[in-house]
Scaffold this motif. Structure first.
Motif, PDB file in Angstrom:
ATOM      1  N   GLN A   1     -19.339   1.746  -9.140  1.00 33.02           N
ATOM      2  CA  GLN A   1     -18.901   0.360  -9.297  1.00 33.02           C
ATOM      3  C   GLN A   1     -19.739  -0.601  -8.473  1.00 33.02           C
ATOM      4  O   GLN A   1     -20.117  -1.686  -8.939  1.00 33.02           O
ATOM      5  CB  GLN A   1     -17.426   0.241  -8.912  1.00 33.02           C
ATOM      6  N   ALA A   2     -20.047  -0.221  -7.244  1.00 33.75           N
ATOM      7  CA  ALA A   2     -20.850  -1.088  -6.373  1.00 33.75           C
ATOM      8  C   ALA A   2     -22.242  -1.285  -6.965  1.00 33.75           C
ATOM      9  O   ALA A   2     -22.784  -2.401  -6.938  1.00 33.75           O
ATOM     10  CB  ALA A   2     -20.934  -0.486  -4.971  1.00 33.75           C
ATOM     11  N   ARG A   3     -22.835  -0.209  -7.481  1.00 36.03           N
ATOM     12  CA  ARG A   3     -24.161  -0.302  -8.084  1.00 36.03           C
ATOM     13  C   ARG A   3     -24.123  -1.213  -9.314  1.00 36.03           C
ATOM     14  O   ARG A   3     -25.036  -2.025  -9.535  1.00 36.03           O
ATOM     15  CB  ARG A   3     -24.638   1.096  -8.471  1.00 36.03           C
TER      16      ARG A   3
ATOM     17  N   VAL B   1     -23.635  -5.754 -13.876  1.00 38.48           N
ATOM     18  CA  VAL B   1     -23.202  -5.000 -15.053  1.00 38.48           C
ATOM     19  C   VAL B   1     -21.692  -4.848 -15.004  1.00 38.48           C
ATOM     20  O   VAL B   1     -21.118  -4.498 -13.968  1.00 38.48           O
ATOM     21  CB  VAL B   1     -23.875  -3.602 -15.090  1.00 38.48           C
ATOM     22  N   ASP B   2     -21.037  -5.135 -16.127  1.00 37.85           N
ATOM     23  CA  ASP B   2     -19.591  -4.963 -16.226  1.00 37.85           C
ATOM     24  C   ASP B   2     -19.302  -3.506 -16.606  1.00 37.85           C
ATOM     25  O   ASP B   2     -19.466  -3.112 -17.758  1.00 37.85           O
ATOM     26  CB  ASP B   2     -19.034  -5.924 -17.284  1.00 37.85           C
ATOM     27  N   LEU B   3     -18.888  -2.690 -15.605  1.00 37.03           N
ATOM     28  CA  LEU B   3     -18.606  -1.269 -15.828  1.00 37.03           C
ATOM     29  C   LEU B   3     -17.127  -1.098 -16.156  1.00 37.03           C
ATOM     30  O   LEU B   3     -16.253  -1.324 -15.318  1.00 37.03           O
ATOM     31  CB  LEU B   3     -18.985  -0.462 -14.590  1.00 37.03           C
ATOM     32  N   LYS B   4     -16.825  -0.692 -17.393  1.00 38.19           N
ATOM     33  CA  LYS B   4     -15.442  -0.563 -17.861  1.00 38.19           C
ATOM     34  C   LYS B   4     -15.078   0.912 -18.065  1.00 38.19           C
ATOM     35  O   LYS B   4     -15.926   1.721 -18.425  1.00 38.19           O
ATOM     36  CB  LYS B   4     -15.246  -1.318 -19.181  1.00 38.19           C
ATOM     37  N   TYR B   5     -13.788   1.202 -17.872  1.00 40.35           N
ATOM     38  CA  TYR B   5     -13.315   2.587 -18.036  1.00 40.35           C
ATOM     39  C   TYR B   5     -12.030   2.587 -18.848  1.00 40.35           C
ATOM     40  O   TYR B   5     -11.066   1.904 -18.516  1.00 40.35           O
ATOM     41  CB  TYR B   5     -13.085   3.218 -16.662  1.00 40.35           C
ATOM     42  N   GLN B   6     -12.021   3.359 -19.940  1.00 37.58           N
ATOM     43  CA  GLN B   6     -10.852   3.474 -20.802  1.00 37.58           C
ATOM     44  C   GLN B   6     -10.493   4.950 -20.977  1.00 37.58           C
ATOM     45  O   GLN B   6     -10.945   5.609 -21.926  1.00 37.58           O
ATOM     46  CB  GLN B   6     -11.117   2.826 -22.165  1.00 37.58           C
ATOM     47  N   PRO B   7      -9.660   5.518 -20.078  1.00 37.33           N
ATOM     48  CA  PRO B   7      -9.270   6.929 -20.195  1.00 37.33           C
ATOM     49  C   PRO B   7      -8.207   7.130 -21.264  1.00 37.33           C
ATOM     50  O   PRO B   7      -7.436   6.227 -21.564  1.00 37.33           O
ATOM     51  CB  PRO B   7      -8.726   7.249 -18.804  1.00 37.33           C
TER      52      PRO B   7
ATOM     53  N   GLU C   1     -29.550  -3.208 -16.965  1.00 36.83           N
ATOM     54  CA  GLU C   1     -29.817  -4.073 -15.804  1.00 36.83           C
ATOM     55  C   GLU C   1     -30.751  -5.215 -16.199  1.00 36.83           C
ATOM     56  O   GLU C   1     -31.786  -5.006 -16.833  1.00 36.83           O
ATOM     57  CB  GLU C   1     -30.459  -3.256 -14.680  1.00 36.83           C
ATOM     58  N   GLY C   2     -30.368  -6.429 -15.858  1.00 35.82           N
ATOM     59  CA  GLY C   2     -31.167  -7.612 -16.181  1.00 35.82           C
ATOM     60  C   GLY C   2     -30.847  -8.219 -17.522  1.00 35.82           C
ATOM     61  O   GLY C   2     -31.367  -9.288 -17.858  1.00 35.82           O
ATOM     62  N   SER C   3     -29.994  -7.546 -18.320  1.00 34.83           N
ATOM     63  CA  SER C   3     -29.620  -8.093 -19.633  1.00 34.83           C
ATOM     64  C   SER C   3     -28.468  -9.088 -19.466  1.00 34.83           C
ATOM     65  O   SER C   3     -27.679  -9.016 -18.525  1.00 34.83           O
ATOM     66  CB  SER C   3     -29.187  -6.969 -20.582  1.00 34.83           C
ATOM     67  N   GLU C   4     -28.376  -9.998 -20.394  1.00 34.27           N
ATOM     68  CA  GLU C   4     -27.290 -10.984 -20.375  1.00 34.27           C
ATOM     69  C   GLU C   4     -26.013 -10.325 -20.894  1.00 34.27           C
ATOM     70  O   GLU C   4     -26.024  -9.603 -21.885  1.00 34.27           O
ATOM     71  CB  GLU C   4     -27.665 -12.178 -21.247  1.00 34.27           C
ATOM     72  N   ASN C   5     -24.870 -10.559 -20.190  1.00 33.17           N
ATOM     73  CA  ASN C   5     -23.571  -9.978 -20.547  1.00 33.17           C
ATOM     74  C   ASN C   5     -23.655  -8.447 -20.661  1.00 33.17           C
ATOM     75  O   ASN C   5     -23.158  -7.840 -21.621  1.00 33.17           O
ATOM     76  CB  ASN C   5     -23.062 -10.568 -21.870  1.00 33.17           C
ATOM     77  N   ALA C   6     -24.295  -7.844 -19.665  1.00 32.96           N
ATOM     78  CA  ALA C   6     -24.484  -6.385 -19.672  1.00 32.96           C
ATOM     79  C   ALA C   6     -23.142  -5.678 -19.495  1.00 32.96           C
ATOM     80  O   ALA C   6     -22.372  -5.993 -18.587  1.00 32.96           O
ATOM     81  CB  ALA C   6     -25.448  -5.979 -18.563  1.00 32.96           C
ATOM     82  N   VAL C   7     -22.867  -4.689 -20.368  1.00 29.61           N
ATOM     83  CA  VAL C   7     -21.610  -3.951 -20.331  1.00 29.61           C
ATOM     84  C   VAL C   7     -21.900  -2.459 -20.507  1.00 29.61           C
ATOM     85  O   VAL C   7     -22.695  -2.061 -21.366  1.00 29.61           O
ATOM     86  CB  VAL C   7     -20.644  -4.410 -21.446  1.00 29.61           C
ATOM     87  N   VAL C   8     -21.221  -1.665 -19.685  1.00 28.65           N
ATOM     88  CA  VAL C   8     -21.229  -0.203 -19.857  1.00 28.65           C
ATOM     89  C   VAL C   8     -19.769   0.237 -19.980  1.00 28.65           C
ATOM     90  O   VAL C   8     -18.958  -0.044 -19.099  1.00 28.65           O
ATOM     91  CB  VAL C   8     -21.904   0.523 -18.674  1.00 28.65           C
TER      92      VAL C   8
ATOM     93  N   SER D   1     -17.422   9.599 -23.459  1.00 27.29           N
ATOM     94  CA  SER D   1     -18.379   8.715 -24.124  1.00 27.29           C
ATOM     95  C   SER D   1     -18.869   7.637 -23.149  1.00 27.29           C
ATOM     96  O   SER D   1     -18.063   7.053 -22.414  1.00 27.29           O
ATOM     97  CB  SER D   1     -17.733   8.062 -25.349  1.00 27.29           C
ATOM     98  N   VAL D   2     -20.177   7.393 -23.140  1.00 26.74           N
ATOM     99  CA  VAL D   2     -20.778   6.340 -22.309  1.00 26.74           C
ATOM    100  C   VAL D   2     -21.592   5.438 -23.230  1.00 26.74           C
ATOM    101  O   VAL D   2     -22.602   5.868 -23.801  1.00 26.74           O
ATOM    102  CB  VAL D   2     -21.673   6.930 -21.200  1.00 26.74           C
ATOM    103  N   SER D   3     -21.131   4.182 -23.395  1.00 25.04           N
ATOM    104  CA  SER D   3     -21.796   3.228 -24.290  1.00 25.04           C
ATOM    105  C   SER D   3     -22.351   2.065 -23.492  1.00 25.04           C
ATOM    106  O   SER D   3     -21.806   1.683 -22.448  1.00 25.04           O
ATOM    107  CB  SER D   3     -20.811   2.705 -25.339  1.00 25.04           C
ATOM    108  N   ASP D   4     -23.433   1.501 -23.989  1.00 26.76           N
ATOM    109  CA  ASP D   4     -23.999   0.292 -23.352  1.00 26.76           C
ATOM    110  C   ASP D   4     -24.524  -0.634 -24.432  1.00 26.76           C
ATOM    111  O   ASP D   4     -24.736  -0.218 -25.581  1.00 26.76           O
ATOM    112  CB  ASP D   4     -25.120   0.673 -22.371  1.00 26.76           C
TER     113      ASP D   4
END
Length: 561
Positions: free
Chosen positions: A417-419, A425-431, A461-468, A484-487
């Motif tokens: 999360q810190a990274r 980057v918006d790091l989201k988690y949906q278990p 990294e560096g993209s606009e509205n970056a989401v993982v 699943s890991v999507s970006d």
């Protein structure tokens, strides 16, 4: 106690070898099996191998997809050396340890007579080159060199050459056993030339069961040298003198009546010779309704067998040389790649240390903290690099334990999360809240997911509205767990998609080692699963880590949140 082994020649555990002794050995996908196969088409307890009446017996345990030996379905089967057992998509080669141990004493069981042995005597009856001309007019009714039985023998030997084998000695032993049976000889041996010293050494020996197994087989060095020199097969019989040999040189008079010796001619060099003989008296053979000696067509067939055996030896040596060259090349590539990456890490540490030194000298706490942050970041890189190297460098069995997949993945999210925040980057988690506790290597899956999530953050990294987005779930139809890991990054070009799992292939340039994806794939395959990729340039990427769910028999089926 009788011993044997099973070598995985096809499947996830390819290259793994399992020793078998007297106690029953179970094979299957379940945790309780002595031989555990990470194959989704293998049942929990698929089959067992046990020693019954001094022979190893394979028993199918009502498996879903069946058990096959040499391509045929079996329920109960007595295993022989060289049999191939197929369970699901996994193929195992059965090897009798007694036959393997027997090759150790071959040099003691073959007596290569010196040229001036006083008891040595023989006479050449006929000789034959590598490609003898056989005019159609010369083929008589008694000449069965082209008979179906001879063709069957050559076909069986060709099949042996193509089959997987534990060693070259093992392969030659199987070929020699078939040869003795087909030719009708009492015993035989294979002599190969050592490629380093040029010395002729016994490599395999086979003899009729009526002959004492501890007896030594005499082989005339004179005949062997003649075959090597002239590159021709010869058929010999006992006699006092032969003009082609010096007086007193030939086969030792140890009951040998006839012998054949043929060259093993490879593509480029003479690899060795095959030597067979008959010790049974002629009158005894005639009374049993058998031919009194070797025939010309048998010599012709033995020449063909020698050619096949030579090609098998040559192919084996070429394969070993290629493996050695590839290992050296891989070692050089590994050292060069890792040295470059370690140099980049050390440069980062040196830069951070320089900032710390400046901050200490100027009593500037902010500068010290900034320098320490750089050092700590590169320490994490060193740790991840070392862990990936340890994971990829050796074969390992997953340390299965009852674990919570949602918690394992949540720990990765918390760690990254810190990274992600640092990289905007918006790091989201949906278990999946319906997941149940299952059995898997939580540390291994943690490492695999960590590598994929790290790559996803680097990609956006560096993209606009970056989401993982990271998700977990269970596919009930296939009984597979998945992460699943999507970006929404730039995606992966089609020409690079096939290379991303190769070692040292990295799209990050100097930032990547090219180990992360390869390590993750290795971990998933150790679990009997794999990683799939969905990606289009400009639309992002989705990596799915999937593996079969394993439930202990005594588990409670507790739902996790």
């Amino acid at each position: 106690m009788k011993r044997a082994s099973l070598l995985v020649v096809q499947g996830v555990e390819q290259g793994a070898r399992f020793e078998i002794e007297g106690r029953p050995i179970s094979m299957g996908r379940g945790l309780s099996n002595e031989i555990r196969l990470h194959d989704t088409e293998v049942s929990r307890v698929h089959a067992t191998v046990e020693l019954l009446d001094d022979v190893f017996t394979l028993t199918d345990r009502n498996s879903s997809n069946g058990t096959f030996v040499n391509g045929k379905p079996v329920t109960l089967y007595t295993l022989a050396d060289g049999d191939q057992i197929q369970l699901g998509r996994t193929v195992l080669l059965f090897s009798d340890a007694e036959l393997e141990d027997r090759t150790i004493s071959i040099s003691d069981r073959v007596q290569l007579l010196q040229k001036h042995d006083p008891a040595d005597r023989s006479s050449i009856i006929s000789q034959m080159g590598q490609a003898p001309a056989i005019p159609a007019a010369s083929v008589t009714a008694d000449d069965d060199s082209h008979s179906p039985s001879n063709l069957v023998v050559l076909y069986r030997i060709t099949e042996e050459v193509a089959r997987p084998t534990v060693s070259m000695d093992h392969l030659l032993q199987r070929i020699l056993d078939l040869t003795i049976e087909a030719i009708g000889a009492d015993r035989g041996c294979v002599l190969l030339t050592d490629p380093l010293t040029g010395e002729i050494k016994p490599q395999a020996i086979s003899q009729h069961s009526a002959i004492a197994q501890d007896s030594r087989m005499p082989v005339s060095r004179t005949i062997v040298d003649y075959v090597f020199k002239n590159n021709q097969g010869v058929r010999t019989a006992d006699a006092q003198h032969d003009s082609r040999f010096d007086a007193g040189r030939s086969i030792v008079q140890a009951g040998i009546r006839e012998a054949m010796c043929v060259p093993m001619q490879g593509r480029h060099e003479l690899m060795g010779v095959i030597y067979v003989d008959i010790t049974t008296p002629a009158d005894r053979l005639l009374s049993a309704g058998k031919p009194a000696g070797f025939r010309e067509d048998q010599l012709r067939m033995l020449v063909a067998i020698g050619r096949q055996a030579a090609l098998a030896v040559e192919n084996y040596r070429y394969q070993q040389a290629i493996v050695k060259a590839e290992r050296l090349a891989a070692m050089g590539q590994t050292i060069a790649t890792l040295s470059h990456h370690i140099k980049n890490i050390l440069q980062g540490i040196r830069g951070g240390s320089y900032l710390i030194d400046m901050g200490l000298n100027d009593h500037n706490e902010d500068l010290v903290r900034k320098g320490w942050h750089v050092v700590e970041k590169n320490q994490n890189k060193i740790y991840n690099l070392v862990m990936d190297m340890l994971t990829f460098s050796k074969e390992r069995q997953p340390a299965h334990e009852r674990a919570n997949l949602n918690e394992t993945v949540a720990d990765v999210i918390e760690l990254m999360q810190a990274r992600a925040t640092e990289c905007s980057v918006d790091l989201k988690y949906q278990p999946d809240a319906t997941l149940q506790i299952s059995t898997f290597d939580s540390e291994g899956i943690h490492r695999a997911v960590l590598n994929i999530v790290t790559n996803a953050i680097d990609a956006v990294e560096g993209s606009e509205n970056a989401v993982v987005l990271v998700e977990t779930g269970h596919h009930r139809e296939t009984d597979m767990l998945w992460v699943s890991v999507s970006d929404n990054g730039p995606g992966i070009p089609e020409d690079q998609r096939a290379k991303i799992f190769q070692v040292f292939e990295s799209t990050k340039g100097a930032r990547g080692t090219g180990l992360g994806l390869a390590v993750s794939q290795k971990i998933l395959r150790e679990h009997g699963g794999d990683i799939s990729v969905e990606s289009q340039p400009g639309t992002g990427s989705r990596f799915v880590l999937a593996w079969p769910r394993i439930e202990d028999d005594g588990s409670s089926g507790q739902t996790i949140s």
